[in-house]
Design an enzyme around this catalytic site. Sequence first.
Site: not given
Length: 182
Positions: A67, A116
Site C-alpha cells: 500500500c 483515505e
Amino acid sequence: MQTEHVILLNAQGVPTGTLEKYAAHTADTLLHLAFSSWLFNAKGQLLVTRRALSKKAWPGVCTNSVCGHPQLGESNEDAVIRRCRYELGVEITPPESIYPDFRYRATDPSGIVENEVCPVFAARTTSALQINDDEVMDYQWCDLADVLHGIDATPWAFSPWMVMQAANSEARKLLSAFAQHN
C-alpha cells in the site's frame, strides 16, 4: 528514498494540496489519496505481508501486499509499481483496477487515523522478492481462498483496509478471477 507526501482531498475527492506523509498521519488525519495492491505469483498465490514493527500505523499487522500514496503528478498505477520496487524489490505486471472507489477511515490502537480514498489494484510479480526490512518484517505466499477464509474467521488479525476490501463482494470476485488467471 525522497520525502513522500500525500495528496489531500476534499469531500468530493478533488485534490486540495499536499502534506508530508508522516505529518499527515495523526489522530486527525485529513482525507487523502492512497492505493492498495494485491500481488499474485505465477501459481496464483497471494503475497500477504506483515508490516514492519517500525511502521507508524498498524505495526506488525498482516496485510495485503503493498500500500502507499501516489505523489503529485504520478498515476496510481505508477505509484503501485514504485512502491512494489521499494518495499519488495519486485517487478510486476501492469496493475489492474479491482475496486476503484474504495474509501475508508480506521484508527489504529495508538490513535493514528487512516482516512483515505484508496483505489485497489491487482498485479502479478515477474521477478524474485528482495524485501525491504524497513517496510516488511515477514511475508507468505498463500492461496487466496485460504486468506479470505482467514479474514472472515479472524478479521482482527489483518489490517482494517484489507478486511474492508475483502468484504466487498465485487472486489472479492475480481481478486478470485485474477488469482485463477495464470
